[in-house]
Design a protein around this motif. Sequence first.
Motif, PDB file in Angstrom:
ATOM      1  N   ARG A 146      58.646   2.039  64.502  1.00  0.00           N
ATOM      2  CA  ARG A 146      57.872   1.607  63.375  1.00  0.00           C
ATOM      3  C   ARG A 146      58.192   0.477  62.957  1.00  0.00           C
ATOM      4  NH1 ARG A 146      56.167   6.282  59.048  1.00  0.00           N
ATOM      5  NH2 ARG A 146      55.873   7.950  60.448  1.00  0.00           N
ATOM      6  N   ALA A 147      59.632   0.090  63.061  1.00  0.00           N
ATOM      7  CA  ALA A 147      60.278  -1.147  62.298  1.00  0.00           C
ATOM      8  C   ALA A 147      59.828  -2.243  63.194  1.00  0.00           C
ATOM      9  CB  ALA A 147      61.962  -0.980  62.525  1.00  0.00           C
ATOM     10  N   LYS A 148      59.694  -2.055  64.646  1.00  0.00           N
ATOM     11  CA  LYS A 148      59.411  -3.325  65.407  1.00  0.00           C
ATOM     12  C   LYS A 148      58.032  -3.608  65.013  1.00  0.00           C
ATOM     13  CE  LYS A 148      59.027  -4.851  70.065  1.00  0.00           C
ATOM     14  NZ  LYS A 148      59.025  -4.531  71.608  1.00  0.00           N
ATOM     15  N   GLU A 167      72.850  -9.978  67.692  1.00  0.00           N
ATOM     16  CA  GLU A 167      71.557  -9.246  67.403  1.00  0.00           C
ATOM     17  C   GLU A 167      71.639  -8.556  65.818  1.00  0.00           C
ATOM     18  OE1 GLU A 167      73.292  -8.693  70.078  1.00  0.00           O
ATOM     19  OE2 GLU A 167      72.221  -9.224  71.655  1.00  0.00           O
ATOM     20  N   LYS A 168      72.842  -8.109  65.536  1.00  0.00           N
ATOM     21  CA  LYS A 168      73.325  -7.939  64.291  1.00  0.00           C
ATOM     22  C   LYS A 168      72.986  -8.830  63.374  1.00  0.00           C
ATOM     23  CE  LYS A 168      76.381  -3.741  64.470  1.00  0.00           C
ATOM     24  NZ  LYS A 168      75.212  -2.659  64.147  1.00  0.00           N
ATOM     25  N   ILE A 169      73.345 -10.093  63.409  1.00  0.00           N
ATOM     26  CA  ILE A 169      73.396 -11.019  62.610  1.00  0.00           C
ATOM     27  C   ILE A 169      72.005 -11.524  62.385  1.00  0.00           C
ATOM     28  CG2 ILE A 169      73.856 -13.730  62.250  1.00  0.00           C
ATOM     29  CD1 ILE A 169      76.428 -13.130  63.688  1.00  0.00           C
ATOM     30  N   TRP A 170      71.110 -11.443  63.537  1.00  0.00           N
ATOM     31  CA  TRP A 170      69.665 -11.634  63.276  1.00  0.00           C
ATOM     32  C   TRP A 170      68.936 -10.823  62.375  1.00  0.00           C
ATOM     33  CZ3 TRP A 170      64.967  -9.214  64.190  1.00  0.00           C
ATOM     34  CH2 TRP A 170      63.844 -10.190  64.448  1.00  0.00           C
ATOM     35  N   LEU A 171      69.551  -9.337  62.510  1.00  0.00           N
ATOM     36  CA  LEU A 171      68.690  -8.470  61.582  1.00  0.00           C
ATOM     37  C   LEU A 171      68.873  -8.974  60.291  1.00  0.00           C
ATOM     38  CD1 LEU A 171      70.033  -5.135  63.186  1.00  0.00           C
ATOM     39  CD2 LEU A 171      67.634  -5.639  62.895  1.00  0.00           C
ATOM     40  N   LEU A 172      70.503  -9.111  60.049  1.00  0.00           N
ATOM     41  CA  LEU A 172      70.897  -9.446  58.578  1.00  0.00           C
ATOM     42  C   LEU A 172      69.971 -10.548  58.133  1.00  0.00           C
ATOM     43  CD1 LEU A 172      74.497  -8.908  59.049  1.00  0.00           C
ATOM     44  CD2 LEU A 172      73.116  -7.632  57.641  1.00  0.00           C
ATOM     45  N   ASN A 173      69.462 -11.637  58.880  1.00  0.00           N
ATOM     46  CA  ASN A 173      68.901 -12.873  58.301  1.00  0.00           C
ATOM     47  C   ASN A 173      67.606 -12.797  58.520  1.00  0.00           C
ATOM     48  OD1 ASN A 173      71.258 -14.549  57.772  1.00  0.00           O
ATOM     49  ND2 ASN A 173      71.763 -14.831  59.878  1.00  0.00           N
ATOM     50  N   ASN A 174      66.887 -11.811  59.438  1.00  0.00           N
ATOM     51  CA  ASN A 174      65.556 -11.836  59.599  1.00  0.00           C
ATOM     52  C   ASN A 174      64.667 -10.618  58.904  1.00  0.00           C
ATOM     53  OD1 ASN A 174      65.061 -14.503  61.135  1.00  0.00           O
ATOM     54  ND2 ASN A 174      66.690 -13.502  62.372  1.00  0.00           N
ATOM     55  N   VAL A 175      65.320  -9.778  58.843  1.00  0.00           N
ATOM     56  CA  VAL A 175      64.711  -8.303  58.567  1.00  0.00           C
ATOM     57  C   VAL A 175      64.674  -8.140  56.866  1.00  0.00           C
ATOM     58  CG1 VAL A 175      64.290  -5.816  58.870  1.00  0.00           C
ATOM     59  CG2 VAL A 175      64.924  -7.246  60.801  1.00  0.00           C
ATOM     60  N   ALA A 189      68.246  -2.033  68.882  1.00  0.00           N
ATOM     61  CA  ALA A 189      69.220  -1.167  69.271  1.00  0.00           C
ATOM     62  C   ALA A 189      70.606  -1.386  68.444  1.00  0.00           C
ATOM     63  CB  ALA A 189      69.516  -1.686  70.723  1.00  0.00           C
ATOM     64  N   GLU A 190      70.558  -2.420  67.811  1.00  0.00           N
ATOM     65  CA  GLU A 190      72.212  -2.496  66.954  1.00  0.00           C
ATOM     66  C   GLU A 190      71.752  -2.160  65.516  1.00  0.00           C
ATOM     67  OE1 GLU A 190      75.135  -3.541  67.989  1.00  0.00           O
ATOM     68  OE2 GLU A 190      74.658  -4.130  69.967  1.00  0.00           O
ATOM     69  N   ALA A 191      70.806  -1.874  65.089  1.00  0.00           N
ATOM     70  CA  ALA A 191      70.494  -1.536  63.659  1.00  0.00           C
ATOM     71  C   ALA A 191      71.270  -0.453  63.218  1.00  0.00           C
ATOM     72  CB  ALA A 191      69.011  -1.508  63.318  1.00  0.00           C
ATOM     73  N   GLU A 245      60.385 -13.176  71.536  1.00  0.00           N
ATOM     74  CA  GLU A 245      60.586 -12.644  70.388  1.00  0.00           C
ATOM     75  C   GLU A 245      60.705 -11.089  70.423  1.00  0.00           C
ATOM     76  OE1 GLU A 245      57.431 -13.743  67.338  1.00  0.00           O
ATOM     77  OE2 GLU A 245      58.765 -15.506  67.163  1.00  0.00           O
ATOM     78  N   SER A 246      59.576 -10.619  71.075  1.00  0.00           N
ATOM     79  CA  SER A 246      59.489  -8.952  71.199  1.00  0.00           C
ATOM     80  C   SER A 246      60.940  -8.440  71.468  1.00  0.00           C
ATOM     81  CB  SER A 246      58.737  -8.727  72.182  1.00  0.00           C
ATOM     82  OG  SER A 246      58.597  -7.447  72.462  1.00  0.00           O
ATOM     83  N   SER A 247      61.535  -9.112  72.710  1.00  0.00           N
ATOM     84  CA  SER A 247      62.716  -8.553  73.357  1.00  0.00           C
ATOM     85  C   SER A 247      63.983  -8.894  72.294  1.00  0.00           C
ATOM     86  CB  SER A 247      63.134  -8.996  74.689  1.00  0.00           C
ATOM     87  OG  SER A 247      63.459 -10.171  74.724  1.00  0.00           O
ATOM     88  N   MET A 248      63.863  -9.960  71.762  1.00  0.00           N
ATOM     89  CA  MET A 248      65.121 -10.064  70.578  1.00  0.00           C
ATOM     90  C   MET A 248      64.938  -9.064  69.544  1.00  0.00           C
ATOM     91  SD  MET A 248      67.472 -12.006  69.449  1.00  0.00           S
ATOM     92  CE  MET A 248      68.466 -11.294  68.311  1.00  0.00           C
ATOM     93  N   ILE A 249      63.725  -8.505  69.184  1.00  0.00           N
ATOM     94  CA  ILE A 249      63.808  -7.545  68.155  1.00  0.00           C
ATOM     95  C   ILE A 249      63.982  -6.180  68.871  1.00  0.00           C
ATOM     96  CG2 ILE A 249      61.960  -6.010  66.694  1.00  0.00           C
ATOM     97  CD1 ILE A 249      60.028  -8.524  66.830  1.00  0.00           C
ATOM     98  N   ASP A 250      63.709  -5.967  70.060  1.00  0.00           N
ATOM     99  CA  ASP A 250      63.945  -4.698  70.800  1.00  0.00           C
ATOM    100  C   ASP A 250      65.616  -4.650  70.712  1.00  0.00           C
ATOM    101  OD1 ASP A 250      61.608  -3.646  71.185  1.00  0.00           O
ATOM    102  OD2 ASP A 250      61.512  -4.554  73.155  1.00  0.00           O
ATOM    103  N   ARG A 251      66.383  -5.930  71.164  1.00  0.00           N
ATOM    104  CA  ARG A 251      67.577  -5.718  71.099  1.00  0.00           C
ATOM    105  C   ARG A 251      68.206  -5.754  69.831  1.00  0.00           C
ATOM    106  NH1 ARG A 251      69.148 -11.105  72.948  1.00  0.00           N
ATOM    107  NH2 ARG A 251      66.757 -11.565  73.325  1.00  0.00           N
TER     108      ARG A 251
END
Length: 639
Positions: free
Chosen positions: A67-69, A354-362, A13-15, A4-10
């Motif tokens: 901070r976001a992590k 990773e971008k799709i993850w951000l859109l759906n999870n953050v 990086a795309e945010a 999970e932590s490495s998914m957040i990092d990746r």
Amino acid sequence: MTSESSMIDRALAEAHLPALLMALIHMTGDTGLLSPEWRASYQPMEEAIKARMGGYTPAMAAELRARAKTAIAAHMEGAALPPVPSPGMIATMMNFVAGADIPERYIPFLMAQLGLSGGDAGRCPAAETTRNLAGSHLRVVIVGAGMSGLLAAIRLKQAGVDFTVIEKNADVGGTWLENVYPGCRVDVPSHLYAYSFEKRNDCRQFYATQDVLLAYFREMVDKYDLRPHIAFNAAVEEAIFDEAESIWRVRLRDPEGVRTLHAEALITAVGQLNRPNFPEIDGKDRFAGPSFHSAAWRQDIDLSGKRVAVIGTGASAYQFVPKIAPNVAKLSVFQRTAPWPLPKSHYHHEVPPEKIWLLNNVPFYDTWYRFYLFWTLTDGAISALTADADWDGPPQTIGAANAYFRGLLTETIQAQVTDRPDLLAKLIPDYPAGGKRLLVDNGLWCQTMKRDNVDLVTTPIDKIEPDGVATRDGVLHAADVIIYGTGFQASRFIWPMRIVGRNGQEIQDAWQGDARAYLGITAPGFPNLFMIYGPNTNLVVNGSIVLFSECAVRYIIGCLDLLAQTGATTLEVKQSVHDAFNLKVDAANARMAWGAAGVSSWYKNATGRVSQNWPFPLVDYWNATLAPNPDDFLLRGSS
Ligand code: NAP
């Protein structure tokens, strides 16, 4: 937790950093982050081209990500979100992301668009409206099952109104069904080109291809169970307003013959860009080989190894020319006017997971990312296309921001053809940037023009011979196939339907080639007729037309509600209101790059008036269409 932590990092990086900053504020409630150094800074249009992500330094970016992590990890562990910031705070946050002082009148619009004012940004009809309409027994005919016709259908269904959609094709999708030329895709970011109430966070393409968009609209039809309401293969030939009965008699032709539907209201949703335009070129009919228009692509014709002539270098040709060039023996591209490219290196890229993850999870990241796209591509860009009355800068520019923009675009063209100085003069337009539709470009156009088998012909066409296209210098450009990328008969609004209003007046006669309407929706003398994407509602700065359709549909529902509430049988815009509105539109269009003298395009009709485009910020259309003002209309009869 490690994965999970490495998914957040990746993902981080795309945010998009300013959007991430806003999401962080939502997650933590820490508005202290809104200190001046975190305010994004862009030059007009520069962000749209260079994606500078707000101009943060690497150290700031690292701090923000760290901070976001922490906040995302806490959120994933179940930490509750603080309350949504107040409207005043949201307004400040908007300024931070946009790097601009956004005027006050934007706040309600943007709050609604962001989904922060609660409910549905496109405004699902309110319960009271639904009650009024359900009791009104109004019947509505919608012409067209493309993006806007389907939208009207969804809203009318939600409001409990009896409606039928008439569609000339065998399926839904309109432009996205008909245009199947190679390379066809939307040139507005996919995340904006969607109904506001059916967001596309999972979209795999930054700019969705035709098949993906068609699938989206088909999905909408299924989700809202619209198919039973649609008559397919049915073309409306004529609609006549019966004054005695206050109904529209809509005559349509389908495979069974001709029939007439009756409805209290008629909504046209037929697009501005539907009927192909073939240029008047001498000898066109004498060409011996096949020829076809980009919007009626001949899948049965194999272009490989053929000599192909393409006439036109607009948005359609810009997409299909690079696709067909590698397969043909010879490609002659006939350019009358060079288009301005709008560089986007990620135009054809897939959205990284990773971008799709951000859109759906953050939380709220998608909201602010969409806002950033919206602002940098639409109202945030408008100053670059607006004339400054006191400007005395270089010719073919209309103000300082426009000159700056022209410089940016010119540099990107120059950088691509340093090895081909012969192409440079052909590729740099001789009119202000933004005078015509800017064409999203990832470098493929220049690469294609540099190919050995491609010839960019700028000498005007003289005539078409049986075996090719002859230019005025006497050269015959031999061709086996001609493809017309010559656009659409855009200024013939709602043509070829025959629409007859009060006193037997046909709408095309009333317009005399110069279509006008109030807010693009209603016209005097045509009671209970509503147009979506009507006169002066096209967008040049690449805003999403879906937004405009949502505004128009909301307004139309408001007009139907007005009929239901007042018990009137007809609603017709006052001539004085219509005329005053059009005067303002004309004056504003004259100040825009596309209204400049010497710029010719499909935005202007045969009279030279800009009859297609909306000249004001998008927010003004949103505000103007919030609800109809009863004083603007003649309400007659009683039901
Ligand atoms: P268009 O932009 O109207 O381009 C037509 C082209 O044909 C222009 O280059 C025009 O030259 C040329 N032309 C017309 N008559 C000619 C003649 N007699 N001789 C030589 N050249 C001639 O048409 P389009 O490319 O189909 O695009 C129309 C609109 O559809 C776009 O502006 C856009 O709004 C929309 N569209 C969107 C997408 C997308 O979202 N991806 C894709 C395609 C189209 P001049 O410039 O000199 O008039």
